[in-house]
Design a protein around this motif. Structure first.
Motif, PDB file in Angstrom:
ATOM      1  N   PRO A   8       0.783  -1.230   0.000  1.00 33.70           N
ATOM      2  CA  PRO A   8       0.000   0.000   0.000  1.00 33.70           C
ATOM      3  C   PRO A   8       0.814   1.278   0.000  1.00 33.70           C
ATOM      4  CG  PRO A   8      -0.057  -1.011   2.172  1.00 33.70           C
ATOM      5  CD  PRO A   8       0.651  -1.972   1.264  1.00 33.70           C
ATOM      6  N   PHE A   9       1.966   1.279   0.693  1.00 31.36           N
ATOM      7  CA  PHE A   9       2.728   2.523   0.819  1.00 31.36           C
ATOM      8  C   PHE A   9       4.188   2.229   1.083  1.00 31.36           C
ATOM      9  CE2 PHE A   9       0.276   1.744   4.793  1.00 31.36           C
ATOM     10  CZ  PHE A   9       1.304   1.245   5.573  1.00 31.36           C
ATOM     11  N   THR A  10       4.995   3.262   0.878  1.00 32.61           N
ATOM     12  CA  THR A  10       6.409   3.216   1.238  1.00 32.61           C
ATOM     13  C   THR A  10       6.571   4.032   2.500  1.00 32.61           C
ATOM     14  OG1 THR A  10       7.056   3.066  -1.088  1.00 32.61           O
ATOM     15  CG2 THR A  10       8.746   3.766   0.473  1.00 32.61           C
ATOM     16  N   GLU A  11       7.055   3.419   3.581  1.00 25.88           N
ATOM     17  CA  GLU A  11       7.072   4.074   4.893  1.00 25.88           C
ATOM     18  C   GLU A  11       7.939   5.320   4.931  1.00 25.88           C
ATOM     19  OE1 GLU A  11       7.647   1.549   8.252  1.00 25.88           O
ATOM     20  OE2 GLU A  11       6.490  -0.103   7.384  1.00 25.88           O
ATOM     21  N   SER A  12       8.939   5.403   4.062  1.00 25.68           N
ATOM     22  CA  SER A  12       9.833   6.564   4.066  1.00 25.68           C
ATOM     23  C   SER A  12       9.253   7.748   3.301  1.00 25.68           C
ATOM     24  CB  SER A  12      11.182   6.177   3.458  1.00 25.68           C
ATOM     25  OG  SER A  12      11.012   5.736   2.114  1.00 25.68           O
ATOM     26  N   ALA A  21      -2.450  13.219 -10.035  1.00 21.30           N
ATOM     27  CA  ALA A  21      -2.295  12.466 -11.288  1.00 21.30           C
ATOM     28  C   ALA A  21      -1.374  11.268 -11.098  1.00 21.30           C
ATOM     29  CB  ALA A  21      -1.768  13.385 -12.388  1.00 21.30           C
ATOM     30  N   ASP A  22      -0.279  11.471 -10.375  1.00 20.32           N
ATOM     31  CA  ASP A  22       0.646  10.364 -10.119  1.00 20.32           C
ATOM     32  C   ASP A  22       0.007   9.342  -9.180  1.00 20.32           C
ATOM     33  OD1 ASP A  22       2.606  11.599 -11.671  1.00 20.32           O
ATOM     34  OD2 ASP A  22       3.353  12.747  -9.965  1.00 20.32           O
ATOM     35  N   LYS A  23      -0.729   9.832  -8.185  1.00 25.08           N
ATOM     36  CA  LYS A  23      -1.379   8.945  -7.241  1.00 25.08           C
ATOM     37  C   LYS A  23      -2.380   8.026  -7.933  1.00 25.08           C
ATOM     38  CE  LYS A  23      -4.883   9.999  -4.516  1.00 25.08           C
ATOM     39  NZ  LYS A  23      -5.720  10.539  -3.408  1.00 25.08           N
ATOM     40  N   GLU A  24      -3.118   8.567  -8.870  1.00 22.37           N
ATOM     41  CA  GLU A  24      -4.144   7.763  -9.525  1.00 22.37           C
ATOM     42  C   GLU A  24      -3.539   6.601 -10.289  1.00 22.37           C
ATOM     43  OE1 GLU A  24      -6.913  10.118 -11.718  1.00 22.37           O
ATOM     44  OE2 GLU A  24      -7.574  11.245  -9.950  1.00 22.37           O
ATOM     45  N   MET A  25      -2.347   6.780 -10.852  1.00 22.65           N
ATOM     46  CA  MET A  25      -1.681   5.665 -11.541  1.00 22.65           C
ATOM     47  C   MET A  25      -1.260   4.604 -10.517  1.00 22.65           C
ATOM     48  SD  MET A  25       0.574   7.377 -14.620  1.00 22.65           S
ATOM     49  CE  MET A  25       1.508   8.478 -13.563  1.00 22.65           C
ATOM     50  N   TRP A  26      -0.677   5.057  -9.401  1.00 24.65           N
ATOM     51  CA  TRP A  26      -0.263   4.148  -8.324  1.00 24.65           C
ATOM     52  C   TRP A  26      -1.464   3.389  -7.765  1.00 24.65           C
ATOM     53  CZ3 TRP A  26       3.992   2.669  -5.285  1.00 24.65           C
ATOM     54  CH2 TRP A  26       3.704   2.178  -4.012  1.00 24.65           C
ATOM     55  N   LEU A  27      -2.523   4.133  -7.476  1.00 26.86           N
ATOM     56  CA  LEU A  27      -3.681   3.554  -6.815  1.00 26.86           C
ATOM     57  C   LEU A  27      -4.457   2.619  -7.738  1.00 26.86           C
ATOM     58  CD1 LEU A  27      -5.200   3.642  -4.113  1.00 26.86           C
ATOM     59  CD2 LEU A  27      -6.596   5.486  -5.040  1.00 26.86           C
ATOM     60  N   LEU A  28      -4.607   2.993  -8.994  1.00 29.24           N
ATOM     61  CA  LEU A  28      -5.355   2.154  -9.919  1.00 29.24           C
ATOM     62  C   LEU A  28      -4.722   0.773 -10.051  1.00 29.24           C
ATOM     63  CD1 LEU A  28      -7.611   1.754 -11.987  1.00 29.24           C
ATOM     64  CD2 LEU A  28      -6.103   2.771 -13.718  1.00 29.24           C
ATOM     65  N   LYS A  29      -3.411   0.750 -10.179  1.00 28.97           N
ATOM     66  CA  LYS A  29      -2.717  -0.535 -10.303  1.00 28.97           C
ATOM     67  C   LYS A  29      -2.931  -1.378  -9.051  1.00 28.97           C
ATOM     68  CE  LYS A  29       1.918  -2.484 -11.018  1.00 28.97           C
ATOM     69  NZ  LYS A  29       3.364  -2.156 -11.220  1.00 28.97           N
ATOM     70  N   GLY A  30      -2.769  -0.754  -7.883  1.00 28.49           N
ATOM     71  CA  GLY A  30      -2.924  -1.489  -6.633  1.00 28.49           C
ATOM     72  C   GLY A  30      -4.357  -1.919  -6.377  1.00 28.49           C
ATOM     73  N   MET A  31      -5.329  -1.063  -6.689  1.00 32.46           N
ATOM     74  CA  MET A  31      -6.721  -1.396  -6.439  1.00 32.46           C
ATOM     75  C   MET A  31      -7.206  -2.507  -7.359  1.00 32.46           C
ATOM     76  SD  MET A  31      -8.085   0.206  -3.858  1.00 32.46           S
ATOM     77  CE  MET A  31      -9.830   0.021  -4.210  1.00 32.46           C
ATOM     78  N   TYR A 289      -1.858   9.032  -0.439  1.00 32.84           N
ATOM     79  CA  TYR A 289      -1.721   8.557  -1.823  1.00 32.84           C
ATOM     80  C   TYR A 289      -2.157   7.111  -2.023  1.00 32.84           C
ATOM     81  CZ  TYR A 289       2.783   6.370  -0.459  1.00 32.84           C
ATOM     82  OH  TYR A 289       3.764   5.608   0.136  1.00 32.84           O
ATOM     83  N   TYR A 290      -2.336   6.348  -0.954  1.00 34.79           N
ATOM     84  CA  TYR A 290      -2.797   4.963  -1.088  1.00 34.79           C
ATOM     85  C   TYR A 290      -4.298   4.842  -0.824  1.00 34.79           C
ATOM     86  CZ  TYR A 290      -1.667   5.503   3.864  1.00 34.79           C
ATOM     87  OH  TYR A 290      -1.558   5.985   5.146  1.00 34.79           O
ATOM     88  N   ALA A 291      -4.999   5.953  -0.931  1.00 32.66           N
ATOM     89  CA  ALA A 291      -6.455   5.990  -0.760  1.00 32.66           C
ATOM     90  C   ALA A 291      -7.030   7.019  -1.724  1.00 32.66           C
ATOM     91  CB  ALA A 291      -6.819   6.343   0.685  1.00 32.66           C
ATOM     92  N   ASP A 292      -8.347   7.030  -1.845  1.00 34.89           N
ATOM     93  CA  ASP A 292      -8.981   8.069  -2.652  1.00 34.89           C
ATOM     94  C   ASP A 292     -10.400   8.297  -2.160  1.00 34.89           C
ATOM     95  OD1 ASP A 292      -9.041  10.082  -4.481  1.00 34.89           O
ATOM     96  OD2 ASP A 292      -9.107   8.809  -6.251  1.00 34.89           O
ATOM     97  N   VAL A 293     -10.905   9.476  -2.459  1.00 36.77           N
ATOM     98  CA  VAL A 293     -12.279   9.854  -2.171  1.00 36.77           C
ATOM     99  C   VAL A 293     -12.907  10.321  -3.476  1.00 36.77           C
ATOM    100  CG1 VAL A 293     -13.772  11.509  -0.976  1.00 36.77           C
ATOM    101  CG2 VAL A 293     -11.839  10.488   0.228  1.00 36.77           C
TER     102      VAL A 293
END
Length: 373
Positions: A8-12, A21-31, A289-293
């Motif tokens: 889900p996330f990188t702790e650092s 825009a970048d988050k949506e690419m990350w999140l879509l792949k993970g979701m 960034y590992y969530a969305d509304v």
């Protein structure tokens, strides 16, 4: 079958540093990966996806991902793990609604670890990382629960990582919460010795308790800008008393002579435990960034634009024990900023506007929200 769930996330990495825009690419792949994970492991969820004719291969945008109504968790025990395989499987329950049936969300050990780390990463952005005395405006019994816990108890426990020592300053007497002045005095003295403290209380309980504090002879002054009074849930009864957020913050902060900005309301759901949405100094709730509304029109469920009020759909990459990773709520809200909140946090910022008309009456507390102190 893919045996590895998404990370889900990188702790650092700061949880609010990624642009939308970048988050949506990350999140879509993970979701997509997480949805497939639950589809393979939860028969009822697989049936839902089949019946809704959703094909993950066709999902190209976050808005197209499938979601469940929060009410479904009152009717079904949706699990993506077997009880016999997960001996430490636990559940978190919402407060009962007008139907008398709470939501029941299952949490395994892996999910619990992800949720606790997520809460820490989010709260670090608002509270810093220093441990301080932790004053809890509730009874110790609320936070107890071996295999099941209320949402209010979970909220209390979520802040324990910031405590140098904790103090429950209320007791249950004749079914009601009352202040324990001896423990309160002990907590205040410890907080003064430290210079700052954190506190938590369910919104209505915290407000009533501070109305009592205003009449006490005990001194509550002398705290710095690292003191934070945190609350969640329970606005309905306060609104009936004509207490809005501005009045609430002023009432609480004036007792301790701190800034109203040091009173922090956070929004969250038991169905989305681990992702919370505290207010920034500008009154906005930010999405990691590992969530969305997503905001949806209440009748058509079409997505709405920033500034338009609709139902809140919440999603995140944390849940492994059940398919509560994407849900639509009975709560109303609107997007205020995308990447441009004055506080500097990137991604979406939204406001919570209350319950939808004719929605079930529910909250993240429980029966004490309806009782006097």
């Amino acid at each position: 079958m893919d045996e590895q769930p998404p990370v889900p996330f990188t702790e650092s990495m700061d949880v609010y540093s990624m642009r939308q825009a970048d988050k949506e690419m990350w999140l879509l792949k993970g979701m997509r990966k997480l949805t497939a994970w639950h589809q393979e492991r939860c028969t009822e969820y697989a049936r839902f996806l089949y019946g809704s004719r959703v094909s993950l291969d066709d999902v190209e945008q976050i808005e197209q991902l499938p979601y469940l109504p929060t009410s479904i968790f009152k009717r079904f025990e949706l699990k993506s793990v077997a009880d016999v395989d997960i001996p430490k499987l636990k559940s978190v329950q919402s407060s009962s609604t007008s139907s008398g049936v709470p939501s029941r969300i299952f949490v395994d050990e892996s999910t619990s670890i992800r949720q606790k780390k997520s809460v820490q990463l989010i709260f670090d952005s608002y509270l810093g990382t220093r441990r301080r005395p932790y004053i809890i405006f509730d009874a110790m019994e609320t936070a107890r629960g071996k295999n099941s816990m209320s949402a209010r108890g979970a909220a209390i426990m979520s802040l324990m990582g910031y405590a140098s020592k904790f103090y429950f300053v209320m007791d249950i007497q004749d079914g009601q919460l009352v202040l324990n002045e001896e423990r309160l005095s002990e907590a205040v003295q410890a907080a003064k010795a430290a210079g700052d403290f954190i506190a938590y209380g369910f919104t209505y309980i915290l407000y009533q308790a501070h109305e009592k504090l205003q009449g006490m002879s005990l001194s509550f002054e002398g705290f710095g800008n690292q003191t934070f009074l945190i609350h969640s849930g329970g606005w309905k009864k306060l609104q009936s008393l004509a207490v809005d957020k501005e009045i609430f913050n002023q009432t609480i902060s004036s007792v301790w002579t701190v800034s109203p900005n040091q009173v922090i309301d956070f929004y969250g759901l038991v169905e989305q435990t681990g992702v919370i949405y505290p207010d920034c100094p500008y009154g906005n709730k930010h999405v990691p960034y590992y969530a969305d509304v997503i905001i949806r029109e209440p009748h058509t469920l079409q997505t709405l634009q920033p500034g338009e009020t609709g139902l809140l759909q919440l999603m995140n990459l944390l849940p492994l024990a059940g398919p509560n990773h994407s849900v639509i709520t009975d709560d109303l809200g609107k997007i205020i900023h995308i990447d441009d909140c004055p506080c500097g946090r990137k991604g979406k910022a939204f406001r919570f506007n209350g319950r939808a008309p004719k929605a079930e009456i529910r909250g993240c507390g429980d029966v004490y929200a309806e009782e006097s102190l």
